[in-house]
Design a protein around this motif. Structure first.
Motif, PDB file in Angstrom:
ATOM      1  N   GLY A  26     -19.633  -2.118 -35.289  1.00  0.00           N
ATOM      2  CA  GLY A  26     -20.754  -2.816 -34.669  1.00  0.00           C
ATOM      3  C   GLY A  26     -21.717  -3.445 -35.645  1.00  0.00           C
ATOM      4  N   LYS A  27     -21.866  -2.883 -36.802  1.00  0.00           N
ATOM      5  CA  LYS A  27     -22.860  -3.395 -37.755  1.00  0.00           C
ATOM      6  C   LYS A  27     -22.197  -4.077 -38.957  1.00  0.00           C
ATOM      7  N   VAL A  28     -21.386  -3.334 -39.692  1.00  0.00           N
ATOM      8  CA  VAL A  28     -20.802  -3.856 -40.931  1.00  0.00           C
ATOM      9  C   VAL A  28     -19.842  -5.007 -40.644  1.00  0.00           C
ATOM     10  N   CYS A  29     -18.926  -4.796 -39.706  1.00  0.00           N
ATOM     11  CA  CYS A  29     -17.965  -5.858 -39.400  1.00  0.00           C
ATOM     12  C   CYS A  29     -18.655  -7.076 -38.796  1.00  0.00           C
ATOM     13  N   TYR A  30     -19.692  -6.846 -37.988  1.00  0.00           N
ATOM     14  CA  TYR A  30     -20.418  -7.977 -37.420  1.00  0.00           C
ATOM     15  C   TYR A  30     -21.096  -8.790 -38.521  1.00  0.00           C
ATOM     16  N   LEU A  31     -21.728  -8.108 -39.461  1.00  0.00           N
ATOM     17  CA  LEU A  31     -22.418  -8.827 -40.532  1.00  0.00           C
ATOM     18  C   LEU A  31     -21.446  -9.557 -41.451  1.00  0.00           C
ATOM     19  N   LEU A  32     -20.221  -9.034 -41.599  1.00  0.00           N
ATOM     20  CA  LEU A  32     -19.207  -9.746 -42.375  1.00  0.00           C
ATOM     21  C   LEU A  32     -18.616 -10.910 -41.581  1.00  0.00           C
ATOM     22  N   GLY A  33     -18.490 -10.759 -40.278  1.00  0.00           N
ATOM     23  CA  GLY A  33     -17.874 -11.789 -39.455  1.00  0.00           C
ATOM     24  C   GLY A  33     -18.805 -12.885 -39.005  1.00  0.00           C
ATOM     25  N   TYR A  45     -21.145 -20.923 -32.716  1.00  0.00           N
ATOM     26  CA  TYR A  45     -21.079 -19.510 -32.317  1.00  0.00           C
ATOM     27  C   TYR A  45     -21.321 -18.620 -33.507  1.00  0.00           C
ATOM     28  N   PRO A  46     -21.935 -17.504 -33.389  1.00  0.00           N
ATOM     29  CA  PRO A  46     -22.631 -16.980 -32.219  1.00  0.00           C
ATOM     30  C   PRO A  46     -23.894 -17.773 -31.960  1.00  0.00           C
ATOM     31  N   SER A  47     -24.296 -17.809 -30.718  1.00  0.00           N
ATOM     32  CA  SER A  47     -25.390 -18.695 -30.320  1.00  0.00           C
ATOM     33  C   SER A  47     -26.745 -18.241 -30.854  1.00  0.00           C
ATOM     34  N   ALA A  48     -26.907 -16.958 -31.150  1.00  0.00           N
ATOM     35  CA  ALA A  48     -28.177 -16.479 -31.694  1.00  0.00           C
ATOM     36  C   ALA A  48     -28.342 -16.976 -33.127  1.00  0.00           C
ATOM     37  N   ASN A  49     -29.572 -17.253 -33.524  1.00  0.00           N
ATOM     38  CA  ASN A  49     -29.820 -17.767 -34.871  1.00  0.00           C
ATOM     39  C   ASN A  49     -29.932 -16.670 -35.911  1.00  0.00           C
ATOM     40  N   GLN A  50     -30.091 -15.438 -35.483  1.00  0.00           N
ATOM     41  CA  GLN A  50     -30.264 -14.342 -36.427  1.00  0.00           C
ATOM     42  C   GLN A  50     -28.950 -13.574 -36.585  1.00  0.00           C
ATOM     43  N   PRO A  51     -28.617 -13.202 -37.817  1.00  0.00           N
ATOM     44  CA  PRO A  51     -27.360 -12.486 -38.040  1.00  0.00           C
ATOM     45  C   PRO A  51     -27.455 -10.997 -37.729  1.00  0.00           C
ATOM     46  N   VAL A  52     -27.860 -10.671 -36.509  1.00  0.00           N
ATOM     47  CA  VAL A  52     -27.888  -9.275 -36.090  1.00  0.00           C
ATOM     48  C   VAL A  52     -27.102  -9.164 -34.789  1.00  0.00           C
ATOM     49  N   PRO A  53     -26.363  -8.079 -34.602  1.00  0.00           N
ATOM     50  CA  PRO A  53     -25.616  -7.949 -33.357  1.00  0.00           C
ATOM     51  C   PRO A  53     -26.551  -7.821 -32.165  1.00  0.00           C
ATOM     52  N   TRP A  63     -16.103 -10.891 -30.982  1.00  0.00           N
ATOM     53  CA  TRP A  63     -15.322 -11.788 -31.827  1.00  0.00           C
ATOM     54  C   TRP A  63     -15.859 -11.812 -33.261  1.00  0.00           C
ATOM     55  N   CYS A  64     -17.159 -11.763 -33.410  1.00  0.00           N
ATOM     56  CA  CYS A  64     -17.737 -11.713 -34.761  1.00  0.00           C
ATOM     57  C   CYS A  64     -17.367 -10.407 -35.450  1.00  0.00           C
ATOM     58  N   SER A  65     -17.404  -9.313 -34.724  1.00  0.00           N
ATOM     59  CA  SER A  65     -17.006  -8.032 -35.308  1.00  0.00           C
ATOM     60  C   SER A  65     -15.530  -8.031 -35.667  1.00  0.00           C
ATOM     61  N   PHE A  66     -14.708  -8.623 -34.812  1.00  0.00           N
ATOM     62  CA  PHE A  66     -13.277  -8.702 -35.104  1.00  0.00           C
ATOM     63  C   PHE A  66     -13.016  -9.559 -36.334  1.00  0.00           C
ATOM     64  N   ALA A  67     -13.714 -10.683 -36.442  1.00  0.00           N
ATOM     65  CA  ALA A  67     -13.559 -11.538 -37.626  1.00  0.00           C
ATOM     66  C   ALA A  67     -14.004 -10.786 -38.880  1.00  0.00           C
ATOM     67  N   GLY A  68     -15.065 -10.019 -38.778  1.00  0.00           N
ATOM     68  CA  GLY A  68     -15.519  -9.214 -39.907  1.00  0.00           C
ATOM     69  C   GLY A  68     -14.521  -8.141 -40.282  1.00  0.00           C
ATOM     70  N   MET A  69     -13.867  -7.552 -39.280  1.00  0.00           N
ATOM     71  CA  MET A  69     -12.848  -6.543 -39.569  1.00  0.00           C
ATOM     72  C   MET A  69     -11.669  -7.172 -40.297  1.00  0.00           C
ATOM     73  N   VAL A  70     -11.291  -8.382 -39.904  1.00  0.00           N
ATOM     74  CA  VAL A  70     -10.205  -9.089 -40.590  1.00  0.00           C
ATOM     75  C   VAL A  70     -10.593  -9.382 -42.039  1.00  0.00           C
ATOM     76  N   VAL A  71     -11.828  -9.827 -42.248  1.00  0.00           N
ATOM     77  CA  VAL A  71     -12.311 -10.099 -43.604  1.00  0.00           C
ATOM     78  C   VAL A  71     -12.333  -8.818 -44.427  1.00  0.00           C
ATOM     79  N   LEU A  72     -12.813  -7.732 -43.832  1.00  0.00           N
ATOM     80  CA  LEU A  72     -12.869  -6.444 -44.526  1.00  0.00           C
ATOM     81  C   LEU A  72     -11.474  -5.954 -44.903  1.00  0.00           C
ATOM     82  N   LEU A  73     -10.536  -6.017 -43.968  1.00  0.00           N
ATOM     83  CA  LEU A  73      -9.164  -5.580 -44.255  1.00  0.00           C
ATOM     84  C   LEU A  73      -8.487  -6.488 -45.275  1.00  0.00           C
ATOM     85  N   ALA A  74      -8.762  -7.789 -45.215  1.00  0.00           N
ATOM     86  CA  ALA A  74      -8.194  -8.708 -46.199  1.00  0.00           C
ATOM     87  C   ALA A  74      -8.752  -8.421 -47.589  1.00  0.00           C
TER      88      ALA A  74
END
Length: 84
Positions: A26-33, A45-53, A63-74
């Motif tokens: 919820g936090k780390v992967c979101y901030l990476l994604g 996307y994401p529509s919010a202007n602030q990088p907080v979940p 989707w942002c958390s999933f993208a962050g998880m992909v970046v983290l695993l890569a």
């Protein structure tokens, strides 16, 4: 008595896993994604202007958390392959 301790241990570990998953996914992967989603969607996307979940569980957050998880695993895979 053993069943009471067993149930207490199960509850404790379920709570521990929930906290770890909530923090990591919820936090780390979101901030990476978040920047990845911003780059891939050209800032839409994401529509919010602030990088907080957001507190609401919407698809953009997942989707942002999933993208962050992909970046983290890569990144972990890259580090492990380079060091071998």
């Amino acid at each position: 008595m053993d069943s009471v301790l067993e149930e207490l241990a199960k509850g404790f570990f379920r709570g521990l896993v929930f906290v770890v998953v909530e923090i990591v996914f919820g936090k780390v992967c979101y901030l990476l994604g978040w920047p990845v989603c911003k780059l891939l969607s050209f800032g839409k996307y994401p529509s919010a202007n602030q990088p907080v979940p957001s507190k609401s569980n919407n698809r953009q957050s997942y989707w942002c958390s999933f993208a962050g998880m992909v970046v983290l695993l890569a990144g972990i895979t890259y580090v492990l392959l380079v060091n071998t």
